[in-house]
Design a protein around this motif. Structure first.
Motif, PDB file in Angstrom:
ATOM      1  N   SER A 287      42.099  42.240  66.431  1.00  0.00           N
ATOM      2  CA  SER A 287      40.545  41.685  66.790  1.00  0.00           C
ATOM      3  C   SER A 287      40.935  40.251  67.690  1.00  0.00           C
ATOM      4  O   SER A 287      41.735  39.624  67.449  1.00  0.00           O
ATOM      5  N   GLU A 288      39.856  40.366  68.650  1.00  0.00           N
ATOM      6  CA  GLU A 288      39.776  39.391  69.511  1.00  0.00           C
ATOM      7  C   GLU A 288      39.137  37.863  68.501  1.00  0.00           C
ATOM      8  O   GLU A 288      39.320  36.785  69.182  1.00  0.00           O
ATOM      9  N   GLU A 289      38.858  38.058  67.767  1.00  0.00           N
ATOM     10  CA  GLU A 289      38.161  36.949  66.837  1.00  0.00           C
ATOM     11  C   GLU A 289      39.048  36.348  65.834  1.00  0.00           C
ATOM     12  O   GLU A 289      38.853  35.344  65.282  1.00  0.00           O
ATOM     13  N   LEU A 290      40.370  37.167  65.446  1.00  0.00           N
ATOM     14  CA  LEU A 290      41.241  36.490  64.535  1.00  0.00           C
ATOM     15  C   LEU A 290      42.443  35.606  65.706  1.00  0.00           C
ATOM     16  O   LEU A 290      42.907  35.986  66.628  1.00  0.00           O
ATOM     17  N   TYR A 291      42.916  34.349  64.763  1.00  0.00           N
ATOM     18  CA  TYR A 291      43.740  33.574  65.580  1.00  0.00           C
ATOM     19  C   TYR A 291      44.721  33.108  64.632  1.00  0.00           C
ATOM     20  O   TYR A 291      44.347  33.224  63.128  1.00  0.00           O
ATOM     21  N   GLU A 292      45.696  32.874  64.893  1.00  0.00           N
ATOM     22  CA  GLU A 292      46.817  32.490  63.853  1.00  0.00           C
ATOM     23  C   GLU A 292      46.528  31.069  63.279  1.00  0.00           C
ATOM     24  O   GLU A 292      45.908  30.304  63.961  1.00  0.00           O
ATOM     25  N   GLY A 293      46.944  30.854  61.876  1.00  0.00           N
ATOM     26  CA  GLY A 293      46.429  29.717  61.400  1.00  0.00           C
ATOM     27  C   GLY A 293      45.078  29.949  60.609  1.00  0.00           C
ATOM     28  O   GLY A 293      44.941  28.832  59.747  1.00  0.00           O
ATOM     29  N   MET A 294      44.542  30.886  60.726  1.00  0.00           N
ATOM     30  CA  MET A 294      43.339  30.916  60.014  1.00  0.00           C
ATOM     31  C   MET A 294      43.249  31.188  58.526  1.00  0.00           C
ATOM     32  O   MET A 294      44.364  31.732  58.048  1.00  0.00           O
ATOM     33  N   PHE A 295      42.397  30.743  57.878  1.00  0.00           N
ATOM     34  CA  PHE A 295      42.418  30.839  56.167  1.00  0.00           C
ATOM     35  C   PHE A 295      41.828  32.344  55.930  1.00  0.00           C
ATOM     36  O   PHE A 295      40.930  32.772  56.474  1.00  0.00           O
ATOM     37  N   GLY A 296      42.356  32.595  54.959  1.00  0.00           N
ATOM     38  CA  GLY A 296      41.889  34.035  54.526  1.00  0.00           C
ATOM     39  C   GLY A 296      42.304  34.325  53.233  1.00  0.00           C
ATOM     40  O   GLY A 296      42.856  33.613  52.249  1.00  0.00           O
ATOM     41  N   ARG A 297      41.305  35.371  52.612  1.00  0.00           N
ATOM     42  CA  ARG A 297      41.444  35.501  50.990  1.00  0.00           C
ATOM     43  C   ARG A 297      41.799  37.067  50.804  1.00  0.00           C
ATOM     44  O   ARG A 297      40.991  37.967  51.450  1.00  0.00           O
ATOM     45  N   LEU A 298      42.662  37.312  50.059  1.00  0.00           N
ATOM     46  CA  LEU A 298      43.118  38.914  49.780  1.00  0.00           C
ATOM     47  C   LEU A 298      42.454  39.003  48.405  1.00  0.00           C
ATOM     48  O   LEU A 298      42.779  38.567  47.301  1.00  0.00           O
ATOM     49  N   GLU A 299      41.956  40.177  48.461  1.00  0.00           N
ATOM     50  CA  GLU A 299      41.245  40.733  47.333  1.00  0.00           C
ATOM     51  C   GLU A 299      42.166  41.867  46.664  1.00  0.00           C
ATOM     52  O   GLU A 299      42.362  42.845  47.035  1.00  0.00           O
ATOM     53  N   VAL A 300      42.426  41.420  45.427  1.00  0.00           N
ATOM     54  CA  VAL A 300      43.690  42.052  44.680  1.00  0.00           C
ATOM     55  C   VAL A 300      43.151  42.662  43.425  1.00  0.00           C
ATOM     56  O   VAL A 300      42.655  42.064  42.586  1.00  0.00           O
ATOM     57  N   PRO A 301      43.225  44.145  43.383  1.00  0.00           N
ATOM     58  CA  PRO A 301      42.485  44.805  42.175  1.00  0.00           C
ATOM     59  C   PRO A 301      43.387  44.242  40.944  1.00  0.00           C
ATOM     60  O   PRO A 301      44.619  44.426  40.943  1.00  0.00           O
ATOM     61  N   ALA A 302      42.828  43.746  40.039  1.00  0.00           N
ATOM     62  CA  ALA A 302      43.579  43.283  39.026  1.00  0.00           C
ATOM     63  C   ALA A 302      43.107  43.971  37.596  1.00  0.00           C
ATOM     64  O   ALA A 302      43.858  43.606  36.629  1.00  0.00           O
ATOM     65  N   GLY A 303      42.721  45.207  37.436  1.00  0.00           N
ATOM     66  CA  GLY A 303      42.188  45.902  36.345  1.00  0.00           C
ATOM     67  C   GLY A 303      40.985  46.288  36.017  1.00  0.00           C
ATOM     68  O   GLY A 303      40.047  46.253  37.079  1.00  0.00           O
ATOM     69  N   ILE A 304      40.559  46.615  34.605  1.00  0.00           N
ATOM     70  CA  ILE A 304      39.091  46.994  34.323  1.00  0.00           C
ATOM     71  C   ILE A 304      38.779  45.932  33.193  1.00  0.00           C
ATOM     72  O   ILE A 304      39.676  45.759  32.204  1.00  0.00           O
ATOM     73  N   ARG A 305      37.654  45.490  33.326  1.00  0.00           N
ATOM     74  CA  ARG A 305      37.098  44.749  32.371  1.00  0.00           C
ATOM     75  C   ARG A 305      35.969  45.433  31.378  1.00  0.00           C
ATOM     76  O   ARG A 305      34.949  46.129  32.349  1.00  0.00           O
ATOM     77  N   ARG A 306      35.748  45.246  30.450  1.00  0.00           N
ATOM     78  CA  ARG A 306      34.651  45.793  29.622  1.00  0.00           C
ATOM     79  C   ARG A 306      33.512  44.646  29.818  1.00  0.00           C
ATOM     80  O   ARG A 306      33.666  43.379  29.165  1.00  0.00           O
ATOM     81  N   HIS A 307      32.264  45.283  29.839  1.00  0.00           N
ATOM     82  CA  HIS A 307      31.187  44.402  29.701  1.00  0.00           C
ATOM     83  C   HIS A 307      29.904  44.930  28.857  1.00  0.00           C
ATOM     84  O   HIS A 307      29.989  46.225  28.944  1.00  0.00           O
ATOM     85  N   LEU A 308      29.024  44.004  28.284  1.00  0.00           N
ATOM     86  CA  LEU A 308      28.240  44.362  27.348  1.00  0.00           C
ATOM     87  C   LEU A 308      26.773  44.222  28.111  1.00  0.00           C
ATOM     88  O   LEU A 308      26.631  42.880  28.789  1.00  0.00           O
ATOM     89  N   CYS A 309      25.972  45.123  27.900  1.00  0.00           N
ATOM     90  CA  CYS A 309      24.798  45.045  29.046  1.00  0.00           C
ATOM     91  C   CYS A 309      23.545  44.752  28.144  1.00  0.00           C
ATOM     92  O   CYS A 309      23.382  45.603  27.142  1.00  0.00           O
ATOM     93  N   LEU A 310      22.640  43.983  28.145  1.00  0.00           N
ATOM     94  CA  LEU A 310      21.588  43.841  27.453  1.00  0.00           C
ATOM     95  C   LEU A 310      20.441  43.681  28.044  1.00  0.00           C
ATOM     96  O   LEU A 310      20.427  43.347  29.548  1.00  0.00           O
ATOM     97  N   HIS A 311      19.181  44.389  27.981  1.00  0.00           N
ATOM     98  CA  HIS A 311      17.955  44.547  28.831  1.00  0.00           C
ATOM     99  C   HIS A 311      17.383  43.067  28.853  1.00  0.00           C
ATOM    100  O   HIS A 311      17.091  42.345  27.682  1.00  0.00           O
TER     101      HIS A 311
END
Length: 393
Positions: A287-311
């Motif tokens: 990509s022409e927009e990417l340059y060396e030294g830029m800051f980036g975040r890697l999104e790593v799948p970490a598993g499954i979490r249980r959530h309780l849902c309330l109306h």
């Protein structure tokens, strides 16, 4: 007259004291919250609440859903193919053809050094080669005549003299070969005065200027291939051990506010003892927009979490306290229970962090936007549902 002067002195000294006391009282009142808007006591409507608590509108079961969650690892964009350009000979720099940010092709001239000394060395080596060629030709001629003479008259030349002629020929040929090597060496040193790009890429840094003395091994330019950019990021060992080469992940670049698809290109097989992490290198698309030294975040799948849902319609608030009315499905009894609600989501109207369990039933005190699907709503024919609502206590 004296009394007036004394009164003026007292007034002059007393005013700052009074002003100071007033300021002190105002600061104390501000710290005590006298100028801050307070939450009034009593029932406070939640977001989307259009009616005060009144008739029951139905019972909503607390659902439990499982959602994958993502952990972020931060890193820096670096080029996998980076080259430091330096001179192989010591000479003054006469010309630098590129600057930082320039894109160069393979074989393009980058730096030119002073050639005068190396041209003189080449001329000396070529002259020595000519002398060696002449000496070799003479020794060859003497040896050839000696061979012909011995064939015509075997006793005309002594064996010792003949061997000496042959040795002179070998020595002349050796000197000739050495002279050729010195000429080739001088030509190579002369070629080193022109520094070319070993491959196509982008100039990142320039550490020298015209007129500087180039030293062998000291970098003059830095060149990298923009097509080889990778996000190098330390990943916690509990996540890195599950990552394999070729895994497809998402990389977010904050400066562009964009996501890029990434592929795990390399994982260093050694953990950092201080941070308990592995260095993972994720290849990014060109990509022409990417340059060396830029800051980036890697999104790593970490598993499954249980959530309780309330109306949302079941949630009420008094002051800063949130609570719901829990209905016992067996007896119909009700219990007010304080909860800690989380944020909203796409699959979950309102998350519950604490106070409830999956399968519990809560009372809706406001109309349900999904009334056609909620218990206690009218069925397709318009008649009330068969689910009986518990009587209000």
């Amino acid at each position: 007259m004296k009394s007036k002067q004394m009164a003026a002195v007292v007034l002059t000294k007393g005013v700052p004291v009074v002003v100071g006391l007033v300021v002190l009282v105002a600061v104390i009142a501000w710290l005590a919250g006298a100028f801050t808007e307070k939450i009034p006591p009593g029932h406070t409507a939640m977001a989307g609440d259009e009616l005060p608590p009144g008739p029951d509108y139905g019972i909503y079961p607390v659902r439990e859903i499982e959602k994958p969650y993502i952990e972020e690892a931060i890193g820096t964009l670096k080029a996998a193919r980076r080259t430091e350009i330096s001179a192989r000979v010591q000479a003054a720099i006469t010309r630098i053809a590129v600057g930082a940010g320039d894109t160069v092709a393979d074989g393009a001239v980058l730096v030119e050094l002073d050639r005068k000394d190396f041209e003189a060395q080449l001329s000396q080596a070529q002259a020595a080669l000519e002398a060696a060629n002449a000496a070799t030709d003479q020794a060859q001629d003497v040896y050839d005549r000696a061979v012909r003479l011995r064939k015509a008259n075997p006793g005309a030349i002594a064996e010792q003299d003949f061997n000496q002629m042959y040795s002179n020929l070998l020595a002349a040929q050796a000197n000739q070969s050495g002279a050729r090597q010195r000429v080739a060496e001088a030509q190579v040193r002369l070629a080193y005065t022109t520094i070319e790009a070993p491959k196509s890429g982008t100039v990142v840094d320039r550490w020298a200027e015209e007129g500087d003395l180039a030293q062998p091994g000291v970098p003059l330019l830095s060149l990298y291939d923009r097509t080889s950019l990778r996000l190098e990021v330390p990943v916690m060992e509990n996540l890195a051990t599950k990552m394999q080469k070729g895994d497809e992940l998402t990389v977010h670049i904050d400066a562009l506010d964009r996501d890029f698809p990434g592929v795990v290109d390399e994982k260093v097989p050694q953990a950092e003892a201080a941070s308990r992490s592995f260095l993972v290198k994720v290849r990014l698309p060109q990509s022409e927009e990417l340059y060396e030294g830029m800051f980036g975040r890697l999104e790593v799948p970490a598993g499954i979490r249980r959530h309780l849902c309330l109306h949302t319609s079941a949630l009420q608030q008094v002051g800063q306290l949130q609570f719901v009315t829990v209905v016992d499905p067996n007896t119909g009894g009700r219990e007010r229970r304080f909860v800690k609600a989380g944020c909203r989501g796409d699959e979950c109207p309102r998350g519950v962090l604490s106070g409830l369990e999956a399968g519990g039933q809560v009372l809706l005190v406001r109309p349900d936007p999904t009334a056609q699907d909620a218990p206690g709503s009218a069925g397709p024919s318009g008649s009330p549902s068969a689910v009986k609502q518990p009587a209000r206590q």
